[in-house]
Scaffold this active site. Structure first.
Site, PDB file in Angstrom:
ATOM      1  N   ALA A   1     -19.229   5.004  21.822  1.00  0.00           N
ATOM      2  CA  ALA A   1     -20.426   4.366  22.571  1.00  0.00           C
ATOM      3  C   ALA A   1     -20.286   2.565  22.216  1.00  0.00           C
ATOM      4  O   ALA A   1     -20.450   2.194  23.031  1.00  0.00           O
ATOM      5  CB  ALA A   1     -22.224   4.411  22.095  1.00  0.00           C
TER       6      ALA A   1
ATOM      7  N   ASP B   1       7.061  -5.574  15.618  1.00  0.00           N
ATOM      8  CA  ASP B   1       5.813  -5.541  15.903  1.00  0.00           C
ATOM      9  C   ASP B   1       5.715  -3.737  16.239  1.00  0.00           C
ATOM     10  O   ASP B   1       6.464  -3.805  17.434  1.00  0.00           O
ATOM     11  CB  ASP B   1       4.711  -6.151  16.740  1.00  0.00           C
ATOM     12  CG  ASP B   1       3.717  -5.697  17.304  1.00  0.00           C
ATOM     13  OD1 ASP B   1       2.755  -4.652  16.428  1.00  0.00           O
ATOM     14  OD2 ASP B   1       3.079  -6.578  18.109  1.00  0.00           O
TER      15      ASP B   1
ATOM     16  N   LYS C   1     -15.675   2.151  15.378  1.00  0.00           N
ATOM     17  CA  LYS C   1     -16.977   2.167  15.385  1.00  0.00           C
ATOM     18  C   LYS C   1     -17.053   3.181  15.997  1.00  0.00           C
ATOM     19  O   LYS C   1     -16.677   3.953  16.415  1.00  0.00           O
ATOM     20  CB  LYS C   1     -16.918   0.574  16.289  1.00  0.00           C
ATOM     21  CG  LYS C   1     -17.246  -0.366  16.972  1.00  0.00           C
ATOM     22  CD  LYS C   1     -18.341  -1.295  15.834  1.00  0.00           C
ATOM     23  CE  LYS C   1     -17.862  -2.120  15.258  1.00  0.00           C
ATOM     24  NZ  LYS C   1     -19.756  -3.502  14.936  1.00  0.00           N
TER      25      LYS C   1
ATOM     26  N   LYS D   1      -4.686  10.476  15.325  1.00  0.00           N
ATOM     27  CA  LYS D   1      -4.770  11.070  13.975  1.00  0.00           C
ATOM     28  C   LYS D   1      -3.596  12.972  14.213  1.00  0.00           C
ATOM     29  O   LYS D   1      -3.110  13.577  13.878  1.00  0.00           O
ATOM     30  CB  LYS D   1      -5.279  11.145  12.637  1.00  0.00           C
ATOM     31  CG  LYS D   1      -4.861   9.751  12.255  1.00  0.00           C
ATOM     32  CD  LYS D   1      -2.887   9.467  11.744  1.00  0.00           C
ATOM     33  CE  LYS D   1      -3.186   7.836  10.921  1.00  0.00           C
ATOM     34  NZ  LYS D   1      -1.530   7.640  10.484  1.00  0.00           N
TER      35      LYS D   1
ATOM     36  N   GLY E   1       0.840  -1.040   0.449  1.00  0.00           N
ATOM     37  CA  GLY E   1       0.025  -0.321   0.174  1.00  0.00           C
ATOM     38  C   GLY E   1       0.889   1.139   0.110  1.00  0.00           C
ATOM     39  O   GLY E   1       1.915   1.229  -0.780  1.00  0.00           O
TER      40      GLY E   1
ATOM     41  N   ASN F   1       4.670   5.479   9.056  1.00  0.00           N
ATOM     42  CA  ASN F   1       3.737   5.937   7.667  1.00  0.00           C
ATOM     43  C   ASN F   1       2.465   4.680   8.703  1.00  0.00           C
ATOM     44  O   ASN F   1       1.331   4.738   8.517  1.00  0.00           O
ATOM     45  CB  ASN F   1       4.384   5.102   6.442  1.00  0.00           C
ATOM     46  CG  ASN F   1       2.979   3.845   5.790  1.00  0.00           C
ATOM     47  OD1 ASN F   1       1.738   4.894   5.531  1.00  0.00           O
ATOM     48  ND2 ASN F   1       3.271   2.348   5.849  1.00  0.00           N
ATOM     49  N   ALA F   2       3.247   3.638   9.419  1.00  0.00           N
ATOM     50  CA  ALA F   2       2.334   1.903  10.299  1.00  0.00           C
ATOM     51  C   ALA F   2       1.330   2.538  10.676  1.00  0.00           C
ATOM     52  O   ALA F   2       0.864   3.734  11.887  1.00  0.00           O
ATOM     53  CB  ALA F   2       2.888   1.262  11.050  1.00  0.00           C
TER      54      ALA F   2
ATOM     55  N   TYR G   1      -9.405   6.921  15.816  1.00  0.00           N
ATOM     56  CA  TYR G   1      -8.100   6.932  14.859  1.00  0.00           C
ATOM     57  C   TYR G   1      -7.990   8.701  14.460  1.00  0.00           C
ATOM     58  O   TYR G   1      -7.099   9.008  14.914  1.00  0.00           O
ATOM     59  CB  TYR G   1      -9.195   6.764  13.398  1.00  0.00           C
ATOM     60  CG  TYR G   1      -7.872   6.673  11.896  1.00  0.00           C
ATOM     61  CD1 TYR G   1      -7.254   6.053  11.891  1.00  0.00           C
ATOM     62  CD2 TYR G   1      -8.544   7.556  11.084  1.00  0.00           C
ATOM     63  CE1 TYR G   1      -6.600   6.069  10.829  1.00  0.00           C
ATOM     64  CE2 TYR G   1      -7.532   7.817  10.377  1.00  0.00           C
ATOM     65  CZ  TYR G   1      -5.862   6.962   9.904  1.00  0.00           C
ATOM     66  OH  TYR G   1      -6.206   7.540   8.886  1.00  0.00           O
TER      67      TYR G   1
ATOM     68  N   ASN H   1     -13.911  12.308  12.260  1.00  0.00           N
ATOM     69  CA  ASN H   1     -14.849  11.121  11.379  1.00  0.00           C
ATOM     70  C   ASN H   1     -15.631  10.896  11.791  1.00  0.00           C
ATOM     71  O   ASN H   1     -15.775   9.845  13.247  1.00  0.00           O
ATOM     72  CB  ASN H   1     -14.132  10.182  10.717  1.00  0.00           C
ATOM     73  CG  ASN H   1     -14.850   9.774   9.141  1.00  0.00           C
ATOM     74  OD1 ASN H   1     -15.784  10.349   8.924  1.00  0.00           O
ATOM     75  ND2 ASN H   1     -14.295   9.182   8.646  1.00  0.00           N
TER      76      ASN H   1
END
Length: 480
Positions: free
Chosen positions: A331, A296, A328, A390, A253, A321-322, A386, A380
């Site tokens: 809640a 990892d 979800k 970020k 990717g 980059n990882a 996420y 978002n």
């Protein structure tokens, strides 16, 4: 991933149908290819009152080997160009049109000190914009507002952001528009940035504001020496020659694209990915003559293991980059889903950099580039973990930049928008199409667009850029 709509409306039949029905027709973007000229065509030069950057622009035009034409607003350009031995002419608005296709527009607004002095901006873009060809480039140059001498100058320079972003939305046809604020004393440091914004490498970067300062490593310090001991300019086709670059999440990717572009520019790439991706990582690194390290990054022992693996030769560039997503609404989100995303996307970057900086493995004058997201800017739905991670990446870049300045290390972030990847291919059709079309270029970006932007920030000539976030989103409406 294939964009069927983009391909259809750019076919002969699809183009006719789009015109007859009034459908949007996104342009097939011109991206960098090694077998094609990076720069060609005419560049029109405009300027406001008392421009400060025309001499630096003359050096750039001479370096990239294009022909310039001077708009009437840039009265000083003609004699200056002749002194530099440049091919140049005058832009005649009355004669311009389909027969005169410009590749780029550059306006030096650095001398504008009052809002009453902004009429040349209108005159230049009014006269030239219709002559700018497909996938053309617009670059506006100014002075950082916070460095201005008085409120009126600050006001006028800050106004350039509204102009530039509006131009990016009006121009269409694959055209991009970006603003570069050049601090006093940084005039000689603009070439790498202008090359990026004028070239096909920046195909999906538009509506961005970049600050170049006189702080940070002097790009000349990273240049090689000729036999007589004088500084020799680096090879613009391989500016990362003799550099060692680490890329996390490099198996596939966007990470694989980053590794490929850095290697193409001369770097030896050390790719890091999780052990379960070892086969893909080995295959990617084998193609690039790079080095594969299976770790990892979220494991407590990973920073020490990575530092030990890199200790002998050190590195010049690290690209974080990882990352993962576990979407979800909050809640419904478990504590494990929350913590794993924060740990991999943000905490691991902090721990790895701490280890490499403390041991001096990331050399002075080095580059740190982190991958954020427009989700970290705008938030978002269903991505609180996420977006939090970020946004934290952005905070880390901004807070670390002044701390790293003494060592000449820069730290910046890229914030991708909708990029065509395996992840976005799994999105529901309506969300995927919305993500593609809700930007000024009306299409998704490619992994290589993120990679080229990172390569520019890792460039030895980008030492005046630090603590900044550059969106790779086609000037997305989200978070704008």
């Amino acid at each position: 991933m294939n964009d069927s709509y983009l391909n259809f409306v750019n076919s002969p039949f699809g183009a006719r149908l789009a015109r007859s029905l009034g459908l949007p027709k996104p342009e097939v973007l011109r991206r960098y290819r090694a077998d094609r000229p990076e720069f060609d065509g005419l560049i029109a030069i405009g300027a406001g009152r008392g421009p400060h950057l025309l001499d630096a622009l003359a050096n750039l035009v001479a370096s990239i080997g294009v022909t310039s034409v001077a708009h009437e607003s840039a009265g000083l350009w003609m004699p200056l160009a002749h002194r530099h031995g440049l091919m140049t002419g005058r832009f005649q608005a009355a004669e311009a049109g389909s027969a005169t296709r410009l590749a780029g527009l550059i306006f030096d607004a650095s001398g504008i000190e009052d809002s009453s002095q902004m009429e040349p901006l209108h005159a230049f873009f009014h006269d030239t914009l219709r002559s700018l060809g497909k996938c053309g480039r617009i670059v506006v140059l100014g002075r950082p507002p916070q460095d201005c001498a008085n409120p009126r100058q600050w006001t006028a320079q800050r106004a350039l952001e509204g102009l530039t972003r509006s131009l990016g939305k009006e121009a269409r046809r694959g055209i991009t528009a970006n603003l570069v604020y050049v601090g006093e004393g940084a005039e000689a440091r603009i070439e790498a940035t202008l090359r990026f914004f004028l070239s096909p490498r920046s195909a999906y970067v538009s509506g961005q504001v970049v600050h170049i300062t006189a702080d940070g490593p002097d790009s000349s310090a990273t240049r090689s020496l000729t036999k007589d001991g004088k500084a020799a300019a680096f090879d613009w086709q391989a500016p990362l020659a003799n550099k060692r670059a680490v890329v996390t999440g490099a198996a596939r990717g966007i990470g694989a694209a980053i590794a490929s572009v850095l290697a193409a520019q001369g770097a030896h790439v050390i790719g890091i990915d999780i052990p379960s991706a070892r086969d893909a990582l080995d295959a990617t690194m084998r193609q690039l003559n790079g080095t594969a390290l299976a770790f990892d990054i979220a494991a407590p022992e990973a920073p020490a293991q990575i530092a030990a693996a890199l200790d002998d030769q050190g590195i010049d560039i690290i690209v974080h980059n990882a990352g993962i997503t576990k979407d979800k609404t909050i809640a419904k989100m478990t504590a494990a889903m929350w913590q794993s995303v924060i740990d991999i996307n943000l905490c691991a970057q902090e721990r790895i950099d701490d280890a490499l900086l403390a041991a001096g493995i990331l050399r002075d004058g080095g580059r740190i580039v982190a991958v954020s997201s427009i989700s970290g800017i705008a938030g978002n739905l269903g991505q609180t973990n996420y977006a939090t991670s970020k946004a934290g990446v952005i905070g880390r870049v901004q807070s670390m930049a002044p701390l790293l300045r003494a060592r000449g290390i820069t730290i910046n972030a890229v914030a991708p928008g909708f990029i065509e990847t395996q992840m976005t291919a799994k999105m529901p059709f309506t969300l995927r199409e919305a993500g593609r079309r809700m930007n000024s270029l009306a299409q998704g970006g490619q992994p290589v667009d993120v990679a080229q932007t990172i390569a520019w920030l890792a460039h030895p000539g980008s030492g005046g850029i630090s603590g900044q976030v550059v969106r790779v989103c086609g000037q997305s409406l989200i978070g704008a």
